[in-house]
Design an enzyme around this catalytic site. Structure first.
Site, mmCIF file in Angstrom:
data_model
loop_
_atom_site.group_PDB
_atom_site.id
_atom_site.type_symbol
_atom_site.label_atom_id
_atom_site.label_comp_id
_atom_site.label_asym_id
_atom_site.label_seq_id
_atom_site.Cartn_x
_atom_site.Cartn_y
_atom_site.Cartn_z
ATOM 1 N N PHE A 237 7.714 -9.843 6.766
ATOM 2 C CA PHE A 237 6.875 -11.105 6.202
ATOM 3 C C PHE A 237 5.548 -10.520 5.408
ATOM 4 O O PHE A 237 4.912 -9.733 5.537
ATOM 5 C CB PHE A 237 6.128 -11.959 7.112
ATOM 6 C CG PHE A 237 5.386 -13.191 6.795
ATOM 7 C CD1 PHE A 237 6.167 -14.373 6.446
ATOM 8 C CD2 PHE A 237 4.062 -13.028 6.200
ATOM 9 C CE1 PHE A 237 5.306 -15.467 5.890
ATOM 10 C CE2 PHE A 237 3.368 -14.149 5.577
ATOM 11 C CZ PHE A 237 4.026 -15.291 5.634
ATOM 12 N N ASP B 154 1.847 -2.702 4.409
ATOM 13 C CA ASP B 154 1.002 -4.288 4.555
ATOM 14 C C ASP B 154 0.595 -4.055 5.722
ATOM 15 O O ASP B 154 1.091 -4.408 6.789
ATOM 16 C CB ASP B 154 2.216 -5.207 4.398
ATOM 17 C CG ASP B 154 1.889 -6.628 4.493
ATOM 18 O OD1 ASP B 154 0.618 -6.760 5.138
ATOM 19 O OD2 ASP B 154 2.548 -7.474 4.269
ATOM 20 N N LYS C 64 -6.674 -10.908 7.006
ATOM 21 C CA LYS C 64 -6.718 -11.544 8.413
ATOM 22 C C LYS C 64 -8.139 -11.378 8.938
ATOM 23 O O LYS C 64 -9.041 -11.669 8.706
ATOM 24 C CB LYS C 64 -5.398 -11.102 9.113
ATOM 25 C CG LYS C 64 -4.294 -12.040 8.930
ATOM 26 C CD LYS C 64 -3.251 -11.953 9.584
ATOM 27 C CE LYS C 64 -2.044 -12.711 9.353
ATOM 28 N NZ LYS C 64 -1.897 -14.073 9.816
ATOM 29 N N THR D 181 -10.373 -14.195 -12.090
ATOM 30 C CA THR D 181 -11.959 -14.693 -12.446
ATOM 31 C C THR D 181 -12.767 -14.126 -11.172
ATOM 32 O O THR D 181 -13.764 -13.454 -11.597
ATOM 33 C CB THR D 181 -11.879 -16.198 -12.416
ATOM 34 O OG1 THR D 181 -11.412 -16.794 -13.584
ATOM 35 C CG2 THR D 181 -13.360 -16.706 -12.310
#
Lengths: 493, 493
Positions: free
Chosen positions: A214, A320, A351, A376
């Site tokens: 994931f 990750d 997280k 931005t």
């Protein structure tokens, strides 16, 4: 009526009679002066007040995934409150994203500071007009805990975009190499074709990820996510390659050779895909523990070989750490368990960091021109300051080492539980990985619902796993309550 | 030395002698009691302190796109401060994302509230455990300004992910229709193929966007972005279609027939692509004014016909109001200028909202199952509360109508300037669009740099445009200073 439910439920929850006296550390003092001693269950969860509020919210907001509405003004430490007077021990912690407890006093202080107010009301475009204190905020916060060997950061807003920005850095790096170096300019053909979404400007390259991984749910990250069909159905995806993640068998000590073979087969598949996939991978993306996909682990040797393999083929390795990072495995970063000499090229986070981004070391991963990696806001200084306060709190209470110790304590108790109820606690895993513990349950979905009756808020992962994702402030006495609750849940199933 | 530079620059900036007395509204009183009366230029920008800090920051953070480091503690209202004592009139406003001035007192109050502290330190996973006050925060904030006809919201963190989430909603909606309705379940083949990133589970569909559009820089959004090669080079992209955006000629009143034809040609191209592109579009994505891509406008009739065309072919219409939204065009949402009977299916927002998401109306745009559109945070309540305070401030000062009026005042002055210096102010555009005004400059990049010498912080868009993106708190006396500064800039080029 509520009182009746309460008395029955609370009594079931607070008792710790099943725990052998030798394993109890009743002396562990709460980090939070006002934290309750045990869960309180006044009603089913969600209760009448919660259901009423959910019905109102659902007029304007999709609430079908709502577990329950929470009252964060009343939540404290490891306990989450709801509007019906329930107070659950929270070992799910906002999908693994609360690090140091609800209403942590040190965080409250940081959140009330003039610097925070300033960051909230004068949000800068960080790439163009960073605040004078941005460097200091980074150095005393995000970068203070940078993984060994990685001393630069690109800040983002959530795990998904952190991962996609890392992918972009990998593609740009790869194409610069192919082009002959960062000083070689784009060709006219590249410039023209990029604007038409065609090669060579939009290159025929890929990111290699693992089955059941994931990595997020935007279009690039979702193309590397392979957790569940419901995450992917009906969304166009890139034709990127996936390798099998080792499917380890438990207990590990009884399946050593088999597991070694599974890991080698996975590595062979990675190498084959790197060499043969029609869209060559610019990077391999991997979670230290596949978290959403079912708490799938692999050995340090697997990751060491994966690092060597990616290095051999000049493919970047991205770790990750969106779910595994920030202490829960008993190391600040889970990939520290790998004992690599040569660090991953990039490490992404979100997280428990309450902000997001990716770390990297090589200046070659800075694109050769400005504005190639840009947006931005490029993160949020307010959230970066919250992470800084989290880091301070982790240091003050030594919460990473604490979590390693508490994890060992909890794992030992879970092992006993698994011996007593082998049919309900299958494939217990996460030994030596702090509180990042999971098991498979034959009635998983019922288990998760039933847990609330016993005052426990807990989550699942993959198809059959129950995952423990407590905060770093989980202590031994919480573990006692948790394990006692788990036993009562399976008895009631 | 600094003093010398200062006196020269400031004197050049503060004078307003070039403005005819009849057009001056010297009586306009600042919304901010401590706002300076004119810019202060003490040094070149960035100055020595700024450059030192940038050099330090660049050790850990890519600073090549940094314009200058800002001191937000000293910035006030429409003026941005730097660490060298410079104070510039800011008509770029963090790439169009500051709505009601730096250090706005009402925002500071909201940012200091106990509710804000709570949101900062107890960040919820909004899809699973929203706070009890989430419905109220939405209804008194984000939804209070929902575009007419759109009463639901999906919250996000930035413009890019807001757009991608809207695309996902469009794909899911389209596939549900093709499947025979939301109640029809996925086939085995769809489920299996989705996990392999293949059709039919990962469908062969697209989003149609326009040439020179900007919709963000993640993988899905970047596939619809067609602004500049530097945004797209080396990043893999979906083979999605692009239609020509009308290239209007100015002044509009001298090119009526030509412009009408350009708009019809664009519409014909859209229809052709909808009917013939090999990956059929599930939605057409369009900005009310192409902002990053050069401030390209089209008429209300164009958008009315685009709505009719998408309706005719059962393709969704998404308005990307990330840059145009929240008042700057003299309407709260720029698409209100279109006078549609039948609203866009989705409207995305970010920037001046300081949070992000997309509005929609049809419950059919809620996917048929939970967790299809989901992520851990799904926005940030802290930022949603800042937007609520912004809305309150906009209402208190009637800033949308104010901006319409000030925009007319500014446009009239710009028209005079363009008459006087036609070679420097080409294709002036944005009449009747509040302060969303732009022009083309033959020496654009020099223009932007030179502006700082005269105390003006201003940005570009596209290849040659200078874009005005002031805050909603811009007043007539700021316009006088700005127009005077613009004249001085072109005289110095």
């Amino acid at each position: 009526m509520a009182a009746t439910i309460r008395s029955a439920a609370v009594r079931r929850v607070v008792g710790t009679a099943a725990v052998p006296a030798a394993m109890r550390l009743s002396s562990s003092k709460s980090f939070f002066p006002n934290e309750p001693e045990a869960p309180t269950v006044q009603s089913v969860v969600p209760g009448p007040n919660g259901n009423k509020a959910i019905a109102e919210l659902s007029q304007v907001f999709d609430t079908r995934s709502v577990n329950f509405l929470s009252d964060y003004t009343k939540s404290v430490g490891n306990y989450i409150a709801d509007p019906d007077g329930n107070m659950l021990l929270d070992v799910y912690a906002q999908i693994a994203s609360i690090p140091v407890g609800y209403n942590n006093a040190h965080l409250a202080k940081a959140a009330s500071s003039p610097q925070m107010v300033n960051a909230l009301i004068n949000r800068p475009a960080l790439g163009n007009f960073p605040s004078s204190d941005w460097g200091e905020i980074l150095k005393t916060g995000i970068l203070k805990v940078a993984p060994k060997g990685l001393d630069n950061v690109f800040t983002a807003l959530a795990g998904s975009d952190a991962n996609e920005l890392a992918y972009k850095a990998a593609f740009i790096y790869r194409r610069q190499l192919e082009r002959g170096g960062p000083e070689v300019d784009f060709t006219e053909e590249e410039i023209a074709s990029a604007m038409n979404n065609q090669a060579p400007g939009a290159p025929q390259l890929s990111i290699l990820s693992f089955k059941s991984a994931f990595h997020g749910r935007l279009f690039g990250s979702l193309s590397t996510t392979r957790s569940k069909p419901i995450h992917k159905l009906d969304i166009p995806a890139f034709d990127w390659p996936q390798a099998t993640f080792p499917q380890l068998k438990y207990p590990l000590e009884e399946h050593v050779e088999e597991n070694r073979k599974a890991e080698q087969a996975s590595l062979d598949e990675v190498e084959h895909l790197i060499q043969n996939w029609h869209l060559p991978p610019a990077a391999v993306m991997v979670e230290p523990i596949q978290s959403e996909g079912g708490d799938n682990h692999a050995s340090p040797e697997f990751f060491q070989k994966l690092r060597a393999l990616t290095r051999k083929h000049n493919v970047l390795l991205i770790a990750d750490e969106v779910q595994t990072g920030v202490g829960a495995t008993g190391k600040f970063w889970a990939h520290e368990h790998w004992n690599l000499q040569d660090p991953p090229d990039m490490v992404t986070f979100s997280k428990k960091a309450q902000t997001a981004g990716y770390y990297y070391a090589s200046k070659a991963l800075r694109p050769n021109k400005a504005y190639r990696q840009f947006n931005t806001w490029m993160g949020d200084p307010a959230r970066a300051m919250i992470f800084r306060a989290i880091i301070e709190e982790i240091e003050r209470l030594d919460l990473v080492n604490h979590t390693a110790r508490v994890g060992d304590y909890l794992y030992a108790k879970m092992e006993m539980l698994a011996k007593q109820y082998p049919e309900h606690f299958r494939n217990l895993r996460g030994k030596g990985q702090g509180t990042f513990i999971a098991f498979d349950s034959p009635k998983r979905d019922q288990f998760l619902v039933k847990a609330k009756e016993f005052g426990i808020n807990i989550g699942g992962s993959g198809a059959t796993a129950v995952r423990l994702r407590p905060m770093l402030t989980l202590q031994e006495h919480h573990c006692d309550i948790l394990v006692d609750g788990l036993e009562k849940i399976v008895k009631a199933l």
